[in-house]
Scaffold this motif. Structure first.
Motif, PDB file in Angstrom:
ATOM      1  N   VAL A 116     -13.610  20.374   3.400  1.00 46.03           N
ATOM      2  CA  VAL A 116     -13.163  21.754   3.445  1.00 46.03           C
ATOM      3  C   VAL A 116     -11.894  21.843   4.285  1.00 46.03           C
ATOM      4  N   VAL A 117     -10.840  22.384   3.690  1.00 46.65           N
ATOM      5  CA  VAL A 117      -9.574  22.590   4.388  1.00 46.65           C
ATOM      6  C   VAL A 117      -9.176  24.041   4.194  1.00 46.65           C
ATOM      7  N   ASN A 118      -9.020  24.759   5.296  1.00 45.43           N
ATOM      8  CA  ASN A 118      -8.670  26.178   5.246  1.00 45.43           C
ATOM      9  C   ASN A 118      -9.632  26.961   4.350  1.00 45.43           C
ATOM     10  N   GLY A 119     -10.921  26.639   4.431  1.00 49.70           N
ATOM     11  CA  GLY A 119     -11.921  27.402   3.704  1.00 49.70           C
ATOM     12  C   GLY A 119     -12.140  26.988   2.265  1.00 49.70           C
ATOM     13  N   GLY A 120     -11.471  25.948   1.766  1.00 42.94           N
ATOM     14  CA  GLY A 120     -11.640  25.541   0.374  1.00 42.94           C
ATOM     15  C   GLY A 120     -11.747  24.041   0.231  1.00 42.94           C
ATOM     16  N   VAL A 121     -12.044  23.588  -0.994  1.00 40.07           N
ATOM     17  CA  VAL A 121     -12.180  22.168  -1.268  1.00 40.07           C
ATOM     18  C   VAL A 121     -10.802  21.535  -1.418  1.00 40.07           C
ATOM     19  N   SER A 122     -10.650  20.336  -0.863  1.00 36.90           N
ATOM     20  CA  SER A 122      -9.364  19.653  -0.904  1.00 36.90           C
ATOM     21  C   SER A 122      -9.562  18.158  -1.115  1.00 36.90           C
ATOM     22  N   LEU A 123      -8.688  17.549  -1.922  1.00 45.73           N
ATOM     23  CA  LEU A 123      -8.653  16.097  -2.032  1.00 45.73           C
ATOM     24  C   LEU A 123      -7.692  15.560  -0.984  1.00 45.73           C
ATOM     25  N   SER A 124      -8.018  14.435  -0.401  1.00 49.48           N
ATOM     26  CA  SER A 124      -7.163  13.839   0.623  1.00 49.48           C
ATOM     27  C   SER A 124      -6.711  12.452   0.193  1.00 49.48           C
ATOM     28  N   ILE A 125      -5.422  12.192   0.301  1.00 48.81           N
ATOM     29  CA  ILE A 125      -4.857  10.898  -0.043  1.00 48.81           C
ATOM     30  C   ILE A 125      -4.254  10.297   1.215  1.00 48.81           C
ATOM     31  N   ARG A 126      -4.701   9.081   1.558  1.00 46.95           N
ATOM     32  CA  ARG A 126      -4.154   8.416   2.740  1.00 46.95           C
ATOM     33  C   ARG A 126      -3.281   7.256   2.299  1.00 46.95           C
ATOM     34  N   VAL A 127      -2.039   7.258   2.739  1.00 48.11           N
ATOM     35  CA  VAL A 127      -1.095   6.195   2.403  1.00 48.11           C
ATOM     36  C   VAL A 127      -0.736   5.439   3.675  1.00 48.11           C
ATOM     37  N   THR A 128      -0.862   4.136   3.635  1.00 46.37           N
ATOM     38  CA  THR A 128      -0.538   3.292   4.782  1.00 46.37           C
ATOM     39  C   THR A 128       0.495   2.255   4.364  1.00 46.37           C
ATOM     40  N   ASN A 129       1.578   2.161   5.102  1.00 50.93           N
ATOM     41  CA  ASN A 129       2.585   1.139   4.811  1.00 50.93           C
ATOM     42  C   ASN A 129       2.203  -0.155   5.526  1.00 50.93           C
ATOM     43  N   LYS A 130       1.824  -1.172   4.738  1.00 52.02           N
ATOM     44  CA  LYS A 130       1.436  -2.457   5.306  1.00 52.02           C
ATOM     45  C   LYS A 130       2.427  -3.567   4.962  1.00 52.02           C
ATOM     46  N   VAL A 131       3.661  -3.175   4.669  1.00 54.28           N
ATOM     47  CA  VAL A 131       4.710  -4.168   4.442  1.00 54.28           C
ATOM     48  C   VAL A 131       5.172  -4.658   5.806  1.00 54.28           C
ATOM     49  N   LYS A 132       4.802  -5.856   6.161  1.00 56.58           N
ATOM     50  CA  LYS A 132       5.012  -6.356   7.520  1.00 56.58           C
ATOM     51  C   LYS A 132       6.476  -6.318   7.929  1.00 56.58           C
ATOM     52  N   GLY A 133       6.730  -5.538   8.971  1.00 52.70           N
ATOM     53  CA  GLY A 133       8.074  -5.490   9.540  1.00 52.70           C
ATOM     54  C   GLY A 133       9.089  -4.713   8.729  1.00 52.70           C
ATOM     55  N   GLU A 134       8.664  -4.030   7.651  1.00 55.89           N
ATOM     56  CA  GLU A 134       9.615  -3.314   6.803  1.00 55.89           C
ATOM     57  C   GLU A 134       9.176  -1.868   6.610  1.00 55.89           C
ATOM     58  N   TYR A 135      10.168  -0.990   6.461  1.00 52.30           N
ATOM     59  CA  TYR A 135       9.867   0.403   6.151  1.00 52.30           C
ATOM     60  C   TYR A 135       9.977   0.595   4.639  1.00 52.30           C
ATOM     61  N   ARG A 136       9.400   1.670   4.156  1.00 54.89           N
ATOM     62  CA  ARG A 136       9.473   2.043   2.753  1.00 54.89           C
ATOM     63  C   ARG A 136       9.642   3.552   2.648  1.00 54.89           C
ATOM     64  N   TYR A 137      10.300   4.001   1.582  1.00 54.24           N
ATOM     65  CA  TYR A 137      10.388   5.422   1.256  1.00 54.24           C
ATOM     66  C   TYR A 137       9.389   5.705   0.132  1.00 54.24           C
ATOM     67  N   PHE A 138       8.419   6.562   0.392  1.00 61.18           N
ATOM     68  CA  PHE A 138       7.379   6.868  -0.578  1.00 61.18           C
ATOM     69  C   PHE A 138       7.591   8.251  -1.197  1.00 61.18           C
ATOM     70  N   TYR A 139       7.360   8.331  -2.495  1.00 59.65           N
ATOM     71  CA  TYR A 139       7.376   9.614  -3.188  1.00 59.65           C
ATOM     72  C   TYR A 139       6.004  10.274  -3.070  1.00 59.65           C
ATOM     73  N   GLN A 140       5.963  11.565  -3.339  1.00 58.38           N
ATOM     74  CA  GLN A 140       4.699  12.289  -3.265  1.00 58.38           C
ATOM     75  C   GLN A 140       3.717  11.731  -4.290  1.00 58.38           C
ATOM     76  N   PRO A 141       2.454  11.543  -3.899  1.00 53.77           N
ATOM     77  CA  PRO A 141       1.456  11.030  -4.847  1.00 53.77           C
ATOM     78  C   PRO A 141       1.257  11.975  -6.027  1.00 53.77           C
ATOM     79  N   SER A 142       0.979  11.388  -7.187  1.00 47.96           N
ATOM     80  CA  SER A 142       0.603  12.151  -8.369  1.00 47.96           C
ATOM     81  C   SER A 142      -0.767  11.655  -8.825  1.00 47.96           C
TER      82      SER A 142
END
Length: 280
Positions: free
Chosen positions: A169-195
Protein backbone atom coordinates in the motif's frame (compact mmCIF):
# COMPACT_ATOMS: atom_id res chain seq x y z
CA UNK A 1 6.84 -8.78 -37.99
CA UNK A 2 7.45 -8.12 -41.69
CA UNK A 3 8.62 -4.55 -42.31
CA UNK A 4 7.05 -2.49 -45.09
CA UNK A 5 10.38 -0.90 -46.02
CA UNK A 6 13.98 -2.05 -46.11
CA UNK A 7 15.21 1.53 -45.66
CA UNK A 8 13.63 4.79 -44.56
CA UNK A 9 15.45 8.04 -45.37
CA UNK A 10 15.50 11.12 -43.15
CA UNK A 11 17.04 14.32 -44.54
CA UNK A 12 16.82 18.10 -44.80
CA UNK A 13 15.42 19.60 -48.00
CA UNK A 14 18.70 21.39 -48.67
CA UNK A 15 20.40 17.99 -49.05
CA UNK A 16 17.77 16.52 -51.38
CA UNK A 17 19.97 16.48 -54.50
CA UNK A 18 22.30 13.87 -53.00
CA UNK A 19 19.53 11.91 -51.26
CA UNK A 20 17.38 11.82 -54.40
CA UNK A 21 20.15 10.02 -56.29
CA UNK A 22 20.55 7.46 -53.50
CA UNK A 23 16.79 6.85 -53.31
CA UNK A 24 16.51 6.28 -57.06
CA UNK A 25 19.55 4.00 -57.16
CA UNK A 26 18.05 1.91 -54.34
CA UNK A 27 14.71 1.73 -56.15
CA UNK A 28 16.45 0.53 -59.32
CA UNK A 29 18.02 -2.31 -57.33
CA UNK A 30 14.61 -3.36 -56.00
CA UNK A 31 15.08 -2.01 -52.47
CA UNK A 32 11.87 -0.99 -50.73
CA UNK A 33 12.67 2.55 -49.59
CA UNK A 34 10.61 5.26 -47.92
CA UNK A 35 11.40 8.50 -49.76
CA UNK A 36 8.82 11.27 -49.75
CA UNK A 37 8.83 11.76 -53.54
CA UNK A 38 7.89 8.10 -53.99
CA UNK A 39 4.98 8.51 -51.57
CA UNK A 40 3.32 11.74 -52.68
CA UNK A 41 -0.11 10.20 -53.32
CA UNK A 42 -0.03 8.20 -50.07
CA UNK A 43 1.08 11.18 -47.96
CA UNK A 44 -1.59 13.46 -49.44
CA UNK A 45 -4.16 14.27 -46.75
CA UNK A 46 -2.53 12.24 -43.99
CA UNK A 47 -1.76 13.55 -40.50
CA UNK A 48 2.01 13.49 -40.96
CA UNK A 49 2.73 13.66 -37.24
CA UNK A 50 0.98 10.33 -36.70
CA UNK A 51 2.11 8.80 -40.01
CA UNK A 52 5.80 9.64 -39.55
CA UNK A 53 5.76 8.15 -36.06
CA UNK A 54 4.77 4.86 -37.69
CA UNK A 55 7.23 5.22 -40.58
CA UNK A 56 10.33 6.09 -38.55
CA UNK A 57 9.59 3.95 -35.50
CA UNK A 58 7.93 0.80 -36.82
CA UNK A 59 7.95 0.38 -40.59
CA UNK A 60 11.54 -0.20 -41.75
CA UNK A 61 14.48 -2.50 -41.20
CA UNK A 62 16.90 0.45 -41.07
CA UNK A 63 16.67 4.25 -40.86
CA UNK A 64 19.34 6.38 -42.54
CA UNK A 65 19.52 9.97 -41.24
CA UNK A 66 21.53 12.29 -43.53
CA UNK A 67 23.04 14.47 -40.81
CA UNK A 68 24.04 18.03 -41.58
CA UNK A 69 23.79 21.53 -40.15
CA UNK A 70 20.49 21.91 -42.01
CA UNK A 71 19.23 18.60 -40.62
CA UNK A 72 19.69 19.79 -37.05
CA UNK A 73 17.70 23.00 -37.68
CA UNK A 74 14.59 21.39 -39.17
CA UNK A 75 11.47 20.62 -37.14
CA UNK A 76 10.50 17.55 -39.15
CA UNK A 77 13.94 15.93 -39.22
CA UNK A 78 14.19 16.34 -35.44
CA UNK A 79 10.80 14.67 -35.11
CA UNK A 80 11.84 11.82 -37.40
CA UNK A 81 15.13 11.11 -35.62
CA UNK A 82 13.47 11.17 -32.18
CA UNK A 83 11.08 8.45 -33.35
CA UNK A 84 13.99 6.47 -34.80
CA UNK A 85 15.97 6.76 -31.55
CA UNK A 86 12.90 5.60 -29.61
CA UNK A 87 12.73 2.47 -31.80
CA UNK A 88 16.44 1.74 -31.31
CA UNK A 89 16.06 2.01 -27.53
CA UNK A 90 12.82 0.04 -27.27
CA UNK A 91 13.99 -2.89 -29.37
CA UNK A 92 17.72 -2.82 -28.54
CA UNK A 93 18.70 -3.38 -32.14
CA UNK A 94 20.94 -2.04 -34.86
CA UNK A 95 18.52 0.31 -36.57
CA UNK A 96 19.96 3.80 -37.13
CA UNK A 97 22.65 3.98 -39.84
CA UNK A 98 23.89 7.59 -39.69
CA UNK A 99 25.62 9.30 -42.61
CA UNK A 100 27.14 12.76 -42.40
CA UNK A 101 27.60 15.73 -44.70
CA UNK A 102 29.53 17.57 -41.98
CA UNK A 103 30.48 17.28 -38.28
CA UNK A 104 27.11 18.32 -36.86
CA UNK A 105 26.10 16.35 -33.75
CA UNK A 106 22.51 15.27 -33.12
CA UNK A 107 21.25 14.83 -29.56
CA UNK A 108 20.51 11.19 -28.84
CA UNK A 109 22.93 9.78 -31.42
CA UNK A 110 26.04 8.71 -29.57
CA UNK A 111 29.30 9.94 -31.15
CA UNK A 112 30.59 6.37 -30.90
CA UNK A 113 27.88 5.09 -33.26
CA UNK A 114 29.50 4.03 -36.53
CA UNK A 115 28.76 6.44 -39.41
CA UNK A 116 29.71 7.05 -43.04
CA UNK A 117 31.24 10.35 -44.17
CA UNK A 118 29.52 11.57 -47.32
CA UNK A 119 32.29 14.08 -47.99
CA UNK A 120 34.27 11.12 -49.28
CA UNK A 121 31.48 9.04 -50.85
CA UNK A 122 29.37 9.52 -53.96
CA UNK A 123 25.66 8.54 -54.03
CA UNK A 124 26.64 5.45 -56.03
CA UNK A 125 29.21 4.40 -53.42
CA UNK A 126 26.75 4.89 -50.57
CA UNK A 127 24.14 2.86 -52.44
CA UNK A 128 26.55 -0.06 -52.81
CA UNK A 129 27.34 -0.01 -49.09
CA UNK A 130 23.61 0.02 -48.26
CA UNK A 131 23.07 -2.99 -50.53
CA UNK A 132 25.86 -4.88 -48.73
CA UNK A 133 24.29 -3.99 -45.37
CA UNK A 134 20.90 -5.30 -46.44
CA UNK A 135 22.43 -8.60 -47.56
CA UNK A 136 24.29 -9.15 -44.29
CA UNK A 137 22.83 -11.31 -41.55
CA UNK A 138 21.07 -9.64 -38.66
CA UNK A 139 23.69 -8.68 -36.11
CA UNK A 140 23.58 -8.85 -32.32
CA UNK A 141 24.30 -5.52 -30.60
CA UNK A 142 27.77 -5.44 -29.09
CA UNK A 143 26.30 -4.40 -25.74
CA UNK A 144 24.09 -7.51 -25.74
CA UNK A 145 27.04 -9.79 -26.52
CA UNK A 146 29.04 -8.11 -23.74
CA UNK A 147 26.13 -8.55 -21.37
CA UNK A 148 25.83 -12.28 -22.16
CA UNK A 149 29.56 -12.89 -21.81
CA UNK A 150 29.85 -11.38 -18.33
CA UNK A 151 26.38 -11.99 -16.98
CA UNK A 152 27.94 -13.00 -13.65
CA UNK A 153 29.30 -9.46 -13.32
CA UNK A 154 26.48 -7.37 -14.80
CA UNK A 155 23.37 -8.13 -12.79
CA UNK A 156 20.68 -5.49 -12.68
CA UNK A 157 18.03 -6.82 -10.33
CA UNK A 158 14.49 -5.76 -11.15
CA UNK A 159 11.81 -7.10 -8.79
CA UNK A 160 8.10 -6.51 -8.78
CA UNK A 161 6.44 -6.48 -5.42
CA UNK A 162 5.13 -10.06 -5.67
CA UNK A 163 8.67 -11.33 -5.63
CA UNK A 164 9.06 -9.51 -2.36
CA UNK A 165 5.81 -10.75 -0.84
CA UNK A 166 2.90 -9.12 -2.61
CA UNK A 167 1.60 -5.66 -3.57
CA UNK A 168 2.07 -2.99 -0.97
CA UNK A 169 0.00 0.00 0.00
CA UNK A 170 1.40 3.37 -1.08
CA UNK A 171 -0.57 6.52 -0.33
CA UNK A 172 -3.67 4.46 0.39
CA UNK A 173 -3.61 2.31 -2.78
CA UNK A 174 -1.99 -0.74 -4.34
CA UNK A 175 1.39 -0.19 -5.98
CA UNK A 176 3.94 -2.30 -7.84
CA UNK A 177 7.55 -1.71 -6.83
CA UNK A 178 10.56 -2.15 -9.10
CA UNK A 179 14.04 -2.20 -7.59
CA UNK A 180 16.99 -1.56 -9.89
CA UNK A 181 20.54 -2.12 -8.70
CA UNK A 182 23.63 -1.25 -10.73
CA UNK A 183 26.10 -4.11 -10.23
CA UNK A 184 28.51 -3.18 -13.01
CA UNK A 185 31.72 -3.23 -10.99
CA UNK A 186 33.34 0.17 -10.89
CA UNK A 187 31.14 1.62 -13.66
CA UNK A 188 28.09 3.86 -13.76
CA UNK A 189 25.13 3.39 -16.08
CA UNK A 190 22.27 5.59 -17.30
CA UNK A 191 18.97 3.72 -16.92
CA UNK A 192 15.68 4.49 -18.64
CA UNK A 193 12.37 4.24 -16.81
CA UNK A 194 11.16 0.63 -16.51
CA UNK A 195 8.33 -0.53 -18.75
CA UNK A 196 6.19 -3.66 -18.59
CA UNK A 197 5.45 -6.57 -20.92
CA UNK A 198 2.95 -9.43 -20.94
CA UNK A 199 3.50 -12.94 -22.25
CA UNK A 200 0.04 -13.30 -23.87
CA UNK A 201 -0.86 -10.29 -26.09
CA UNK A 202 -4.04 -8.42 -25.24
CA UNK A 203 -5.87 -6.60 -28.04
CA UNK A 204 -2.78 -6.93 -30.21
CA UNK A 205 -0.40 -5.40 -27.65
CA UNK A 206 2.29 -7.17 -25.62
CA UNK A 207 3.46 -4.20 -23.54
CA UNK A 208 2.09 -1.45 -21.31
CA UNK A 209 3.33 1.56 -19.37
CA UNK A 210 2.72 2.69 -15.81
CA UNK A 211 3.44 6.12 -14.35
CA UNK A 212 5.78 5.93 -11.39
CA UNK A 213 5.48 8.14 -8.33
CA UNK A 214 9.20 8.82 -7.89
CA UNK A 215 9.10 11.86 -10.15
CA UNK A 216 12.22 13.24 -8.49
CA UNK A 217 14.16 11.18 -11.07
CA UNK A 218 14.86 12.57 -14.52
CA UNK A 219 15.37 9.82 -17.07
CA UNK A 220 17.76 8.49 -18.09
CA UNK A 221 18.87 8.41 -14.46
CA UNK A 222 22.58 8.01 -13.69
CA UNK A 223 23.36 5.19 -11.25
CA UNK A 224 26.78 4.64 -9.77
CA UNK A 225 28.12 1.16 -9.07
CA UNK A 226 26.19 -0.39 -6.18
CA UNK A 227 23.48 2.25 -6.22
CA UNK A 228 19.91 1.01 -5.81
CA UNK A 229 16.69 2.79 -6.73
CA UNK A 230 13.11 1.68 -6.06
CA UNK A 231 10.34 2.93 -8.34
CA UNK A 232 6.72 2.72 -7.13
CA UNK A 233 3.91 2.37 -9.66
CA UNK A 234 0.46 3.03 -8.13
CA UNK A 235 -2.40 1.13 -9.78
CA UNK A 236 -5.64 2.96 -10.49
CA UNK A 237 -9.03 1.23 -10.71
CA UNK A 238 -8.75 1.36 -14.50
CA UNK A 239 -5.34 -0.31 -14.45
CA UNK A 240 -6.59 -3.01 -12.10
CA UNK A 241 -9.48 -3.60 -14.54
CA UNK A 242 -6.86 -3.97 -17.32
CA UNK A 243 -5.20 -6.79 -15.40
CA UNK A 244 -8.56 -8.42 -14.70
CA UNK A 245 -9.27 -8.47 -18.46
CA UNK A 246 -6.02 -10.32 -19.22
CA UNK A 247 -5.92 -14.11 -19.35
CA UNK A 248 -5.13 -15.21 -15.83
CA UNK A 249 -2.37 -17.56 -17.02
CA UNK A 250 -0.65 -14.58 -18.63
CA UNK A 251 2.56 -13.41 -16.95
CA UNK A 252 3.88 -9.88 -16.73
CA UNK A 253 7.36 -8.58 -16.03
CA UNK A 254 9.39 -5.38 -15.96
CA UNK A 255 12.00 -4.36 -18.51
CA UNK A 256 14.79 -1.86 -17.89
CA UNK A 257 17.36 -0.70 -20.45
CA UNK A 258 20.50 1.44 -20.41
CA UNK A 259 21.63 4.10 -22.84
CA UNK A 260 24.29 1.76 -24.25
CA UNK A 261 21.75 -0.84 -25.29
CA UNK A 262 21.71 -3.32 -22.39
CA UNK A 263 18.24 -4.69 -21.66
CA UNK A 264 17.33 -6.44 -18.40
CA UNK A 265 14.15 -8.30 -17.49
CA UNK A 266 12.66 -8.93 -14.07
CA UNK A 267 11.17 -12.12 -12.69
CA UNK A 268 7.78 -13.03 -14.19
CA UNK A 269 4.55 -12.96 -12.19
CA UNK A 270 1.19 -14.43 -13.19
CA UNK A 271 -1.80 -12.17 -13.56
CA UNK A 272 -3.73 -14.71 -11.48
CA UNK A 273 -1.43 -14.03 -8.51
CA UNK A 274 -1.95 -10.32 -8.96
CA UNK A 275 -5.74 -10.62 -9.00
CA UNK A 276 -5.66 -12.81 -5.90
CA UNK A 277 -3.56 -10.20 -4.10
CA UNK A 278 -6.08 -7.48 -5.03
CA UNK A 279 -8.87 -9.47 -3.43
CA UNK A 280 -7.08 -10.19 -0.17
Amino acid sequence: MEKKYDITLSFAGEDREYVDKVANFLKEYGVSVFYDKFEEADLWGKDLGIHFDTIYRKSARYCIPFISENYKKKIWTNYEIRNAISRAIEQNEEYILPVRFDDTEIEGIRPTLGFLDLRTKSPEELTNIILKKLKSEKTIPVAQIFQEQISDVINVAIYNSFYMGGPKVVNGGVSLSIRVTNKVKGEYRYFYQPSFRITIPFKGADAFQLIQTDNKYSFPVKMEFGQEITFNFPLSDGQIKYFEDLEHDCEFYAVCSTTIGEVFESNKTTVKSLIQAFNM
